[in-house]
Write a protein that holds these residues in place. Structure first.
Motif, mmCIF file in Angstrom:
data_model
loop_
_atom_site.group_PDB
_atom_site.id
_atom_site.type_symbol
_atom_site.label_atom_id
_atom_site.label_comp_id
_atom_site.label_asym_id
_atom_site.label_seq_id
_atom_site.Cartn_x
_atom_site.Cartn_y
_atom_site.Cartn_z
ATOM 1 N N ASN A 216 -111.758 34.126 37.265
ATOM 2 C CA ASN A 216 -111.610 34.883 36.042
ATOM 3 C C ASN A 216 -112.657 35.983 35.935
ATOM 4 O OD1 ASN A 216 -113.713 33.124 35.765
ATOM 5 N ND2 ASN A 216 -113.197 32.497 33.671
ATOM 6 N N LYS A 217 -113.137 36.430 37.083
ATOM 7 C CA LYS A 217 -114.137 37.490 37.088
ATOM 8 C C LYS A 217 -113.502 38.812 36.698
ATOM 9 C CE LYS A 217 -116.909 35.254 40.694
ATOM 10 N NZ LYS A 217 -117.472 35.380 42.048
ATOM 11 N N CYS A 218 -114.300 39.657 36.064
ATOM 12 C CA CYS A 218 -113.797 40.946 35.622
ATOM 13 C C CYS A 218 -113.308 41.758 36.803
ATOM 14 C CB CYS A 218 -114.902 41.720 34.905
ATOM 15 S SG CYS A 218 -115.506 40.879 33.434
ATOM 16 N N VAL A 341 -102.525 37.991 29.903
ATOM 17 C CA VAL A 341 -103.285 37.712 31.123
ATOM 18 C C VAL A 341 -103.985 38.975 31.611
ATOM 19 C CG1 VAL A 341 -103.143 36.855 33.484
ATOM 20 C CG2 VAL A 341 -101.717 35.838 31.716
ATOM 21 N N GLY A 342 -103.362 40.123 31.360
ATOM 22 C CA GLY A 342 -104.007 41.385 31.711
ATOM 23 C C GLY A 342 -105.310 41.570 30.957
ATOM 24 N N LEU A 343 -105.336 41.137 29.698
ATOM 25 C CA LEU A 343 -106.554 41.219 28.904
ATOM 26 C C LEU A 343 -107.647 40.317 29.469
ATOM 27 C CD1 LEU A 343 -105.074 41.244 25.279
ATOM 28 C CD2 LEU A 343 -106.199 43.149 26.450
ATOM 29 N N VAL A 344 -107.268 39.133 29.918
ATOM 30 C CA VAL A 344 -108.244 38.208 30.511
ATOM 31 C C VAL A 344 -108.818 38.804 31.790
ATOM 32 C CG1 VAL A 344 -108.577 35.920 31.515
ATOM 33 C CG2 VAL A 344 -107.115 36.199 29.508
ATOM 34 N N THR A 345 -107.951 39.371 32.620
ATOM 35 C CA THR A 345 -108.382 39.962 33.879
ATOM 36 C C THR A 345 -109.376 41.100 33.656
ATOM 37 O OG1 THR A 345 -106.272 39.397 34.899
ATOM 38 C CG2 THR A 345 -107.592 41.060 36.005
ATOM 39 N N SER A 346 -109.166 41.858 32.583
ATOM 40 C CA SER A 346 -110.039 43.006 32.310
ATOM 41 C C SER A 346 -111.165 42.660 31.342
ATOM 42 C CB SER A 346 -109.207 44.164 31.751
ATOM 43 O OG SER A 346 -108.513 43.755 30.579
ATOM 44 N N LEU A 349 -111.149 38.369 27.105
ATOM 45 C CA LEU A 349 -110.660 37.025 26.814
ATOM 46 C C LEU A 349 -110.556 36.791 25.311
ATOM 47 C CD1 LEU A 349 -109.877 34.130 27.546
ATOM 48 C CD2 LEU A 349 -112.310 33.581 27.726
ATOM 49 N N ARG A 350 -111.578 37.215 24.564
ATOM 50 C CA ARG A 350 -111.565 37.001 23.115
ATOM 51 C C ARG A 350 -110.361 37.695 22.480
ATOM 52 N NH1 ARG A 350 -117.099 37.940 20.036
ATOM 53 N NH2 ARG A 350 -117.560 36.232 21.487
ATOM 54 N N LEU A 351 -110.073 38.904 22.916
ATOM 55 C CA LEU A 351 -108.928 39.635 22.379
ATOM 56 C C LEU A 351 -107.617 38.942 22.736
ATOM 57 C CD1 LEU A 351 -108.128 42.133 20.796
ATOM 58 C CD2 LEU A 351 -108.064 43.423 22.942
ATOM 59 N N ALA A 352 -107.546 38.390 23.958
ATOM 60 C CA ALA A 352 -106.336 37.668 24.381
ATOM 61 C C ALA A 352 -106.108 36.432 23.509
ATOM 62 C CB ALA A 352 -106.456 37.262 25.844
ATOM 63 N N VAL A 353 -107.184 35.686 23.230
ATOM 64 C CA VAL A 353 -107.072 34.492 22.395
ATOM 65 C C VAL A 353 -106.630 34.872 20.984
ATOM 66 C CG1 VAL A 353 -108.348 32.589 21.343
ATOM 67 C CG2 VAL A 353 -108.732 33.171 23.740
#
Length: 388
Positions: A216-218, A341-346, A349-353
């Protein structure tokens, strides 16, 4: 047949484009799943409808766990081609059983085929060592057609024209019925519910592989190549797949006790609670546990939604309404990897949740706004019998 053949051919794909095409056809074949659920629903008595529909959904979960186990074994020893080939075998086996399945008597009556419906009911009574109740089967469609034929008895040309027009419209009538005055609210709310359900379900699946695997690295776009030989990813996915079992058990316990609407609200709220801690960074173990809870609750909501959707529509529009809602749900499944998942990759994570939490809130609102509860209610055959 489409799912089976396309699934097998995808294992022989010579390039990425052909693989995508074959998997697309697999998806087309799987679009028939709502037919299975609506079909089974029309055989189940109202008193046990919820639990039996959950029991049917359990086989979907069994397939999910089987596929996770298969990937765990095959991908660490062979490659993806073997996985796709083995995965197509159950679909081929299913083809052997279609000849044993009777048509739905409720559907046959809706199509004025009362003789065929009565024949199937007699066979059902014989197998269950009982007798059919006295009386005759009456089809609303047959009565309506008989009345119209009497009115048009002296206008043969008009009658012939009417029949040709009716045949042209029949393919679209069920779809347009979804937007009638009595069904449009239900239809739109069901679309929101299924979109949210599938979006959150695939979000839990994809986040499990993305976060708990440690990849889950940027800036990381894909899993490293050597991950296919690493057991940890498949263990995490297998554990998360097992989460569907308690989700099914929970839905089976409450669906016929507190009703469909309240069951969905309760499990959506629980999913929100499980997901909230992921706003902050968590260890791989805690992340897997939290996603386990999310998937458990979302599986329960999907199960209850697949019971409620065909129940809320009349026979004349049941499979069409359920199928269209399911299709809108798949749009959520397509959008989820691109957005969440694109948000997590970039590194968002907080925004994705937060996005998932918003989707859950929309699902809760749609569940509360449905016009009526279907627990303990007989299935309806026509739009006129539906409450406004």
């Amino acid at each position: 047949m489409v799912t089976s053949v396309a699934g097998l051919l995808s294992s022989f794909s010579p390039n990425y484009v052909s693989l995508v095409i074959f998997r697309c056809f697999v998806g087309v074949g799987l679009g028939g799943v709502p037919v299975f659920l609506a079909y089974f629903l029309e055989f189940v008595p109202v008193s046990h409808r919820g639990r039996w529909m959950v029991a049917l959904s359990a086989f979907w979960t069994a397939g999910t766990i089987f596929e996770a186990s298969l990937a765990w074994v095959v991908m660490t020893r062979l490659n993806w081609r073997w996985l796709l080939a083995f995965s197509s075998v159950p679909s081929f086996a299913l083809l052997l059983f279609y000849g044993l399945a009777p048509e739905s008597p409720r559907y046959l009556c809706a199509k004025a085929r009362t003789v065929d419906a009565h024949r199937i009911l007699e066979k059902m009574a014989f197998v269950n060592q009982t007798k059919l109740p006295p009386g005759i089967l009456v089809s609303d469609k047959a009565i309506k057609e008989n009345e119209e034929s009497n009115l048009l008895r002296d206008t043969h040309m008009l009658s012939m024209t009417r029949k040709i027009t009716d045949k042209l419209k029949s393919g679209f009538s069920s779809f347009f019925m979804l937007f009638s005055r009595k069904l449009i609210r239900t239809t739109l709310l069901l679309w929101v519910l299924f979109f949210a359900n599938v979006f959150s379900y695939y979000g839990a699946v994809l986040l499990t592989s993305k976060l708990s695997s440690g990849d889950n690295k940027c800036g990381s776009k894909v899993l490293h190549a050597d991950k296919s030989k690493d057991n940890s990813l498949y263990v995490d996915v297998f554990i998360a797949s097992l989460a569907e079992l308690p989700g099914l058990i929970l839905s089976a316990i409450i669906v016929d006790k507190i009703g469909r609407k309240l069951s969905m609200v309760l499990m959506f709220v629980s999913a929100c609670i499980f997901l909230l801690p992921l706003v902050f960074h968590q260890s791989a173990v805690v992340t897997t546990v939290l996603l386990f809870g999310v998937r458990m609750c979302v599986t329960g909501t999907i199960t209850v939604a697949t019971i409620y959707a065909p129940e809320i529509y009349p026979t004349s529009a049941r499979t069409t309404g359920f199928g269209v809602a399911s299709s809108l749900g798949k749009v959520g499944g397509m959008v989820c990897p691109l957005v969440a998942v694109g948000l997590v990759t970039s590194c968002h994570l907080r925004l994705a949740v937060i996005l998932f939490e918003v989707v859950f809130v929309l699902a809760i609102a749609s569940s509360l706004l449905f016009p009526f509860e279907t627990m303990g209610r007989e299935l309806k055959d026509t739009v006129d019998a539906i409450e406004s």
